[in-house]
Structures are given as C-alpha cells and as structure tokens.
Write a protein that holds these residues in place. Structure first.
Motif, PDB file in Angstrom:
ATOM      1  N   VAL A 124      54.052 -12.058  56.907  1.00  0.00           N
ATOM      2  CA  VAL A 124      53.153 -12.040  55.736  1.00  0.00           C
ATOM      3  C   VAL A 124      53.802 -11.292  54.579  1.00  0.00           C
ATOM      4  CG1 VAL A 124      50.929 -11.233  54.860  1.00  0.00           C
ATOM      5  CG2 VAL A 124      51.077 -12.227  57.150  1.00  0.00           C
ATOM      6  N   LEU A 125      54.486 -10.179  54.890  1.00  0.00           N
ATOM      7  CA  LEU A 125      55.155  -9.415  53.841  1.00  0.00           C
ATOM      8  C   LEU A 125      56.299 -10.209  53.215  1.00  0.00           C
ATOM      9  CD1 LEU A 125      55.266  -5.856  55.448  1.00  0.00           C
ATOM     10  CD2 LEU A 125      53.698  -6.708  53.707  1.00  0.00           C
ATOM     11  N   GLY A 126      56.974 -11.030  54.013  1.00  0.00           N
ATOM     12  CA  GLY A 126      58.038 -11.860  53.479  1.00  0.00           C
ATOM     13  C   GLY A 126      57.529 -12.854  52.445  1.00  0.00           C
ATOM     14  N   ASP A 127      56.268 -13.268  52.608  1.00  0.00           N
ATOM     15  CA  ASP A 127      55.657 -14.193  51.645  1.00  0.00           C
ATOM     16  C   ASP A 127      55.057 -13.456  50.442  1.00  0.00           C
ATOM     17  OD1 ASP A 127      56.309 -16.317  53.281  1.00  0.00           O
ATOM     18  OD2 ASP A 127      54.408 -16.251  54.379  1.00  0.00           O
ATOM     19  N   ASN A 128      55.064 -12.134  50.498  1.00  0.00           N
ATOM     20  CA  ASN A 128      54.537 -11.311  49.394  1.00  0.00           C
ATOM     21  C   ASN A 128      55.578 -10.242  49.060  1.00  0.00           C
ATOM     22  OD1 ASN A 128      51.394 -12.044  49.078  1.00  0.00           O
ATOM     23  ND2 ASN A 128      51.956 -12.128  51.254  1.00  0.00           N
TER      24      ASN A 128
ATOM     25  N   ALA B  11      61.164   2.682  63.792  1.00  0.00           N
ATOM     26  CA  ALA B  11      61.260   1.518  64.684  1.00  0.00           C
ATOM     27  C   ALA B  11      60.473   0.340  64.111  1.00  0.00           C
ATOM     28  CB  ALA B  11      60.743   1.887  66.079  1.00  0.00           C
ATOM     29  N   ILE B  12      59.307   0.602  63.547  1.00  0.00           N
ATOM     30  CA  ILE B  12      58.499  -0.463  62.939  1.00  0.00           C
ATOM     31  C   ILE B  12      59.205  -1.028  61.708  1.00  0.00           C
ATOM     32  CG2 ILE B  12      56.290  -1.026  61.867  1.00  0.00           C
ATOM     33  CD1 ILE B  12      56.173  -0.419  64.876  1.00  0.00           C
ATOM     34  N   VAL B  13      59.804  -0.134  60.889  1.00  0.00           N
ATOM     35  CA  VAL B  13      60.551  -0.583  59.713  1.00  0.00           C
ATOM     36  C   VAL B  13      61.692  -1.509  60.137  1.00  0.00           C
ATOM     37  CG1 VAL B  13      62.134   0.174  57.903  1.00  0.00           C
ATOM     38  CG2 VAL B  13      59.969   1.354  58.223  1.00  0.00           C
ATOM     39  N   ASN B  14      62.384  -1.165  61.224  1.00  0.00           N
ATOM     40  CA  ASN B  14      63.514  -1.983  61.678  1.00  0.00           C
ATOM     41  C   ASN B  14      63.063  -3.386  62.076  1.00  0.00           C
ATOM     42  OD1 ASN B  14      65.389   0.049  61.250  1.00  0.00           O
ATOM     43  ND2 ASN B  14      65.133   0.903  63.317  1.00  0.00           N
ATOM     44  N   ILE B  15      61.903  -3.492  62.740  1.00  0.00           N
ATOM     45  CA  ILE B  15      61.412  -4.809  63.151  1.00  0.00           C
ATOM     46  C   ILE B  15      61.019  -5.629  61.926  1.00  0.00           C
ATOM     47  CG2 ILE B  15      59.577  -6.018  64.380  1.00  0.00           C
ATOM     48  CD1 ILE B  15      59.535  -3.649  66.351  1.00  0.00           C
ATOM     49  N   ILE B  16      60.318  -5.015  60.986  1.00  0.00           N
ATOM     50  CA  ILE B  16      59.923  -5.738  59.767  1.00  0.00           C
ATOM     51  C   ILE B  16      61.153  -6.166  58.985  1.00  0.00           C
ATOM     52  CG2 ILE B  16      58.763  -5.501  57.535  1.00  0.00           C
ATOM     53  CD1 ILE B  16      56.724  -3.679  58.881  1.00  0.00           C
ATOM     54  N   SER B  17      62.203  -5.334  58.998  1.00  0.00           N
ATOM     55  CA  SER B  17      63.420  -5.640  58.242  1.00  0.00           C
ATOM     56  C   SER B  17      64.169  -6.841  58.803  1.00  0.00           C
ATOM     57  CB  SER B  17      64.354  -4.425  58.237  1.00  0.00           C
ATOM     58  OG  SER B  17      63.732  -3.327  57.596  1.00  0.00           O
ATOM     59  N   GLU B  18      63.879  -7.213  60.032  1.00  0.00           N
ATOM     60  CA  GLU B  18      64.537  -8.379  60.612  1.00  0.00           C
ATOM     61  C   GLU B  18      64.179  -9.660  59.857  1.00  0.00           C
ATOM     62  OE1 GLU B  18      63.434  -8.383  64.682  1.00  0.00           O
ATOM     63  OE2 GLU B  18      64.588  -6.575  65.181  1.00  0.00           O
ATOM     64  N   ASN B  19      63.064  -9.654  59.159  1.00  0.00           N
ATOM     65  CA  ASN B  19      62.674 -10.810  58.327  1.00  0.00           C
ATOM     66  C   ASN B  19      63.474 -10.739  57.033  1.00  0.00           C
ATOM     67  OD1 ASN B  19      61.355 -12.628  56.540  1.00  0.00           O
ATOM     68  ND2 ASN B  19      59.453 -12.437  57.702  1.00  0.00           N
TER      69      ASN B  19
ATOM     70  N   LYS C  76      63.290 -12.307  54.345  1.00  0.00           N
ATOM     71  CA  LYS C  76      62.538 -12.467  53.093  1.00  0.00           C
ATOM     72  C   LYS C  76      61.921 -11.149  52.623  1.00  0.00           C
ATOM     73  CE  LYS C  76      59.893 -16.096  52.792  1.00  0.00           C
ATOM     74  NZ  LYS C  76      58.849 -17.090  53.162  1.00  0.00           N
ATOM     75  N   VAL C  77      61.872 -10.155  53.501  1.00  0.00           N
ATOM     76  CA  VAL C  77      61.291  -8.862  53.139  1.00  0.00           C
ATOM     77  C   VAL C  77      62.334  -8.047  52.369  1.00  0.00           C
ATOM     78  CG1 VAL C  77      60.334  -6.694  53.996  1.00  0.00           C
ATOM     79  CG2 VAL C  77      59.733  -8.846  55.113  1.00  0.00           C
TER      80      VAL C  77
END
Length: 316
Positions: A216-220, A256-264, A266-267
């Motif tokens: 969702v963050l990648g789309d925003n 750890a959460i930042v690292n997972i989100i960063s895998e996208n 588009k973010v």
C-alpha cells in the motif's frame, strides 16, 4: 360750398345758348379739379379723425402710465425707508456683536485647526484600515486555501486507511488495528503477530502483514512512515551482548519492520524512519498480563507530506 358754385355755373351755361364751347370746357375742367380737391379734403378729414382717436388713446395710456409712475414712486419711497431702517438695525447689530464675533472667529479658527488635524489622522487611519483589510483578505484567502489543502490531505488519509483495512482484512482479530486520528493513520501490530519473546525476527504470518502494508505504501509514495517499537516494562532477559535493554530491543524490532517494507522497490527509503520507544509509551498499565500484551507492539504511523502546509502556515 364748392358743389353749389359748380351747379350755378352749369345752370348759367345751359341757359346761355350763346356760351362758347371753350368756356364750357374750362368750366368742366374747373369742376373736375374742384371735385379732386373735395375728395382730398375728405381724405384729410378722415385722417384727422384717426389721428384724434390715436391721440385720445395715447392720452389714456399717458394717464395710466402716470398713475403707475406715481405708485412706483410711492413704493420706492417706502422701500427706501425700509432699507434705511434695516441698515440702521444692521449697523447697531454689527456694532453690538463685533466683540462676540471676534471671539467666535478665534474659536472657529481653533476648531478648524482641530478638525484639519482629525481629518489628517482619519486619513492615516483609513489608509491603515485599507491595508489591514487587504492583508486580512490575503490571509483569509490563504486560510481558505490551507483549509482546502488540509481537507484534501484528510480525504487522502481516509482513503489510505480504507485501502489498508481492505489489504489487512485477513489479520483482523490477530492483534492488528488501524485507526485515523490527528490527520494521521496508525497501524498497530501486537508482538504476538510479529515476534517471539525476546526476538526481533519477524514471523511468517507477521511478515505477510508487513508486506501488505509495504504494498500500500508503494502505491502512496508521498507518505512519511514512522515505525515505532514498544515493549512492556519487564526487564530484558535475553542473551547478554546482543540486546542491552528493552529500548535496544524495541529499536531492533522497528528496524526489522523497516527492512521488510524496504524490500518493496516502489517505497521511497527516504520516507522511512525506525524508532525505539522501549517501555516509555505504554497504551495500558503494565500491572496486568493483558496490559503488558497490548504494550508490546509495533506502530506504523503514516503521515502525509506537510511541507506545503508548513510553508503556507509560515506565510500566514
């Protein structure tokens, strides 16, 4: 008289048969001339009659004019007397009011000076008021623009919350909540969904939830993302050297959460921030197991870009 003379001559001529033709002709000519003279005298007499009538009319007009002249003379004398009386009264009034007039003139000059000063002050105040009105209108326009921008941000955050709710529907009842307040969207995940006790490694189920958030963050891409790690107040009892305390543990979990989100891809990485809050921002009291469970969590705080709003606020 002339007519009678002619008749006598004609009678003589008729009775005297021996009168010559020449004499008769002379008499006839004389008669014609006398007749002309009579007609001229008659015309003159008629003219004299007309002149007499005109003279009589002129006499009547003369008398009427004299009467009007006499009346005007009387009126003039009366008006002249009134004028003299008024002039005398005016002279007396002017004489009696001279000192008062001078005093009033002084007061009037003073009042005029005060009035001019007030008019100048009023003009200055009017200019200031006009400027204030212009500034007020400008600020009002900016406030309206700012309110519109804030409303737009609110609407976009509401839509973002709805999108997250749909994407994370599968995790309802598993320690995940989403709420919108103060212009931000808060995604809260309890540790039971994400981590084992004392660990900062994200479990498989928890990773699915975090990946869904990242999508969702990648789309925003214009959303600022703050990931906060929280613990209860129990002292950390894990391996010494790897984790120093709850604060350190909460920071590693947030990272750890930042690292997972960063895998996208588009973010935008520059929009991500990891922070450890340790035990110092609890939701509930740590006196109960339920309270401790609620306090052990990851909060993902989504904030719209406020640079434009901040700039407008500084300009108001």
């Amino acid at each position: 008289m002339i007519k009678k003379s002619l008749l006598v001559l004609l009678a003589i001529a008729l009775t005297t048969s021996c009168v010559s033709k020449k004499i008769f002709s002379d008499l006839e000519n004389k008669y014609t001339e006398l007749k002309k003279e009579r007609n001229a005298l008659a015309d003159e007499n008629e003219t004299l009659k007309n002149v007499k009538k005109e003279a009589e009319l002129l006499k009547t007009d003369l008398e009427k004019t004299k009467a009007e002249r006499d009346k005007l003379t009387t009126d003039y004398a009366a008006s002249s007397n009134n004028l003299k009386a008024l002039k005398s009264a005016y002279d007396a009034l002017e004489k009696n009011s001279g000192e008062a007039l001078q005093s009033n003139l002084g007061k009037n000059r003073e009042l005029l000076a005060q009035l001019e000063a007030k008019e100048k002050a009023l003009a200055v105040e009017k200019d200031r008021l006009n400027k204030l009105n212009a500034d007020l209108k400008d600020r009002s326009d900016r406030v309206n623009e700012l309110e519109g921008l804030i409303a737009s941000k609110e609407a976009s955050m509401k839509k973002l919350k709805e999108t997250l709710s749909k994407s994370l529907k599968a995790f309802e009842g598993k320690g995940l909540t989403i709420q919108q307040k103060d212009g931000k969207v808060y995604v809260s995940m309890e540790n039971k969904l994400l981590f084992e006790s004392g660990s900062w490694a994200v479990g498989a189920e928890g990773k699915k939830a975090v990946v869904a958030v990242g999508k969702v963050l990648g789309d925003n891409p214009d959303i600022s993302v703050l990931i906060e790690g929280h613990t209860d107040n129990d002292k950390f009892a894990g391996s010494v050297g790897q984790i120093e305390n709850n604060w350190d543990l909460s920071t590693k979990r947030a990272t750890a959460i930042v690292n997972i989100i960063s895998e996208n891809a588009k973010v935008k990485k520059e929009n991500l921030t990891a922070a450890g809050r340790g035990e110092y921002s609890p939701l509930m009291s740590n006196d109960t197991p339920e309270g401790k469970s609620k306090n052990r969590r990851i909060e993902i705080i989504l904030t719209p870009k406020l640079d434009e709003i901040s700039k407008m606020l500084n300009e108001i």
